[in-house]
Design an enzyme around this catalytic site. Structure first.
Site, short mmCIF file in Angstrom:
data_model
loop_
_atom_site.label_atom_id
_atom_site.label_comp_id
_atom_site.label_asym_id
_atom_site.label_seq_id
_atom_site.Cartn_x
_atom_site.Cartn_y
_atom_site.Cartn_z
N HIS A 1 38.03 48.66 31.87
CA HIS A 1 37.15 49.83 31.77
C HIS A 1 37.44 50.58 30.47
O HIS A 1 38.58 50.64 30.01
CB HIS A 1 37.42 50.82 32.91
CG HIS A 1 36.96 50.37 34.26
ND1 HIS A 1 36.23 49.22 34.49
CD2 HIS A 1 37.11 50.97 35.47
CE1 HIS A 1 35.97 49.13 35.78
NE2 HIS A 1 36.49 50.16 36.40
N ALA B 1 40.02 39.85 44.01
CA ALA B 1 40.37 39.98 42.59
C ALA B 1 41.63 40.83 42.43
O ALA B 1 42.53 40.48 41.65
CB ALA B 1 39.20 40.61 41.82
N CYS C 1 40.12 53.23 40.10
CA CYS C 1 40.46 52.66 38.80
C CYS C 1 40.06 53.57 37.63
O CYS C 1 40.83 53.75 36.69
CB CYS C 1 39.81 51.29 38.64
SG CYS C 1 38.08 51.24 39.12
N ARG D 1 42.25 58.41 50.50
CA ARG D 1 42.66 59.10 49.27
C ARG D 1 42.61 60.61 49.37
O ARG D 1 43.47 61.30 48.81
CB ARG D 1 41.77 58.65 48.10
CG ARG D 1 42.11 57.29 47.58
CD ARG D 1 41.25 56.96 46.35
NE ARG D 1 41.36 55.55 46.02
CZ ARG D 1 40.36 54.82 45.53
NH1 ARG D 1 39.18 55.39 45.30
NH2 ARG D 1 40.53 53.55 45.25
N ARG E 1 28.11 51.00 34.37
CA ARG E 1 28.62 49.63 34.27
C ARG E 1 28.14 48.99 32.97
O ARG E 1 26.97 49.15 32.59
CB ARG E 1 28.10 48.77 35.41
CG ARG E 1 28.75 49.08 36.72
CD ARG E 1 29.68 47.97 37.18
NE ARG E 1 30.10 48.23 38.54
CZ ARG E 1 31.37 48.47 38.90
NH1 ARG E 1 32.35 48.44 38.02
NH2 ARG E 1 31.65 48.71 40.17
N GLN F 1 41.16 47.15 34.52
CA GLN F 1 40.72 47.69 35.80
C GLN F 1 41.50 47.08 36.96
O GLN F 1 41.82 47.76 37.94
CB GLN F 1 39.22 47.42 35.95
CG GLN F 1 38.57 48.03 37.16
CD GLN F 1 38.60 47.09 38.34
OE1 GLN F 1 38.46 45.88 38.21
NE2 GLN F 1 38.79 47.66 39.52
N SER G 1 39.95 32.73 55.20
CA SER G 1 40.94 32.17 54.28
C SER G 1 42.23 31.76 54.98
O SER G 1 43.07 31.06 54.37
CB SER G 1 41.27 33.20 53.19
OG SER G 1 40.11 33.55 52.49
N THR H 1 43.16 37.14 48.67
CA THR H 1 42.21 36.26 47.97
C THR H 1 41.26 37.02 47.05
O THR H 1 40.52 36.41 46.28
CB THR H 1 41.37 35.46 48.99
OG1 THR H 1 40.72 36.41 49.86
CG2 THR H 1 42.24 34.54 49.82
N GLN I 1 32.25 50.77 32.48
CA GLN I 1 33.07 50.09 33.47
C GLN I 1 32.76 48.60 33.57
O GLN I 1 31.60 48.19 33.63
CB GLN I 1 32.89 50.77 34.83
CG GLN I 1 33.41 52.19 34.82
CD GLN I 1 33.37 52.87 36.17
OE1 GLN I 1 32.89 53.98 36.27
NE2 GLN I 1 33.90 52.23 37.19
#
Lengths: 334, 334
Positions: B241, B13, B128, B99, B234, B316, B40, B11, B155
């Site tokens: 971006h 982005a 990203c 990562r 931002r 992004q 959800s 759900t 960004q």
């Protein structure tokens, strides 16, 4: 001694800011003459509680005027600034027309005020991005010469005038209403977008804004050896520019020393609150005289602690244009 | 051989972008399982013309699942990705949880696809800004090793999820209507403003986004010697971006050679039209798979033609997140 002052381009975004700053700083003028194109001539306006009629700018506008503040574009300056100077008036010109002329001082009062007195009737006000970027760099450069600067700008639309500010507000509504943004001032949409600066791009790929920042910094610093590269970008912000500045110094430069130097620097205010993630923002810089500086960090990508990153914001219409010009005029009437 | 696929965080982005990309690329899955939080679970959704019920993510969600795409935040990944791996599933995780783990490959398929096969059940998708910045740098670095990178980002708000995109749209209306912007997702107003990245700031002044870009680039390039410094910002853009990238190479690097290398580079599209002042813009990059690159210029502030400036834009949510993860998954099912 009476100082009669003319404001050329009074209806523009910078012209309107001249009025606000002259009034706020109680500029010691005996009289004012407000000049614009024939389109605006005859209109009434108020300044400092008095009514004035906007007059058309003509060759005869400068009789009896000691100081003229110009912000009506390069072609108006090219034609009328020399005429004003011939009439005995000292021009502070916000356009780029004379900035690189050898006999025209290019001045930021926090940096090279003495150059003001070398004028021959015209003093040039630097580009907004130059002013906002280098006011905080100067005190650092004096302490430890800057070898190289890498600058990326985040420029407000106000640099393209009040129509550009209206365009941003209009386009944002158009996009939210599901329509295509109507581009009138800028070639590209400015709402919810970012684009390379709208000045002409030379064959080497640099736009005029970037070239100005390099050459003007050299002239103002009286130092052509600082290596500078710039990338100038417009962002959907109304009236304050931001810049990400990476500095390489000649000698080691500790972050703490940068903070100390900037705390004492004129025209600069530190906002560097790491705990609260609070740093300079164009919204905070809008309407302010000071250049806001923060995100002061040692750049470990350069050896020997010779690198520093800075993030600066400044009001494009005030310190980037009108305020700097009025500060120059204050030296003239001192 | 059947591939059963789970999407975790469907759900969000990035989750929504997973769906669009899996469908567009006709990902060769035998079955799909769409997982989200209990809030959800039970909701109906459509994917590729079929109806699905969103299931609650539990420890048992991964039985019979071969590949799981995770984008539900670091804490969900930390808990459930190892459980999925234990169940025999290969996880492609979009969070930052794993990562930098030595036994977790961090992969951009255009750069280090072979690392995919070194996984032990979890493969990490990079940040990203890292992906968007270094996809175009990699082919240049292979031809002429990059010594130093100075990056400033512009960004989009989408990195903070769809609520952040809604916040930008809502705040813009609030400001135009003369009200104060209501800050719910971000600490600072995003409408008509720019601010330092909203990730945590370390005692050295660098925020987590900046540190990620440095360490992830070293890991993906298998090269810790590239000196990198970043300033992450931002801007009021919805979902792509932009980055201003200054590169110092080991040997002279002509602008023309950079153009030639990028013309052949996978995942990259050149937009570099100086005559028409047309360069990459986040609006153009939105919804696109390729990273747009332009403003390729020799940086004369470095001696011996060793400097190059680039300006890049990338979606992004797509290449910066969902697309890169699906590309990794495509290698897994090949």
């Amino acid at each position: 001694m009476p100082f009669n002052v003319a404001v050329v381009g009074v209806t523009g975004a910078v012209g309107q800011e001249f009025l606000s700053i002259l009034e706020q700083r109680s500029f010691p003028a005996e009289s004012y003459r407000f000049l614009a194109s024939s389109r605006s001539a005859g209109k009434q306006m108020e300044f400092a509680g008095r009514q004035y009629t906007i007059e058309e700018l003509t060759e005869k506008s400068f009789a009896g005027v000691e100081v003229a503040l110009f912000s009506a574009g390069g072609s108006v300056s090219k034609k009328f600034a020399p005429l004003a100077a011939q009439a005995g008036c000292t021009v502070v010109d916000n356009s780029s027309a004379f900035r690189m002329d050898a006999d025209v001082p290019l001045v930021i009062p926090e940096i090279n005020p003495d150059d003001i007195y070398r004028h021959h009737g015209i003093i040039a006000n630097p580009n907004c991005s130059t002013i906002i970027g280098i006011v905080p760099v100067w005190p650092l450069h004096q302490a430890n010469p800057v070898r190289r600067m890498v600058v990326s700008t985040y420029q407000a639309v106000s640099g393209a005038g009040w129509q550009a500010m209206e365009e941003l507000k209009r386009q944002v509504r158009e996009v939210l209403d599901g329509n295509d943004p109507d581009c009138r001032v800028f070639q590209h949409p400015c709402a919810f977008n970012v684009f390379s600066h709208d000045s002409k791009v030379a064959p080497d790929g640099y736009n005029v804004e970037e070239t100005k920042m390099i050459h003007e910094t050299h002239k103002i610093f009286h130092n052509n050896s600082i290596a500078i590269t710039c990338t100038c970008i417009r962002v959907p912000v109304l009236r304050a520019h931001s810049e990400s500045i990476n500095l390489e110094f000649t000698e080691p430069m500790e972050e703490e020393r940068v903070v100390d130097l900037l705390l004492q620097a004129p025209g600069v205010r530190l906002i560097d609150d790491r705990d609260n993630n609070y740093f300079p923002m164009p919204l905070d810089a809008s309407g302010q005289d000071d250049i806001l500086v923060g995100r002061i960090r040692q750049d470990e990508s350069l050896p020997g602690k010779r690198g520093i990153n800075l993030w600066v914001c400044g009001d494009q219409l005030r310190k980037g244009a009108a305020l700097n010009a009025v500060q120059i005029a204050e030296y003239l009437v001192k």
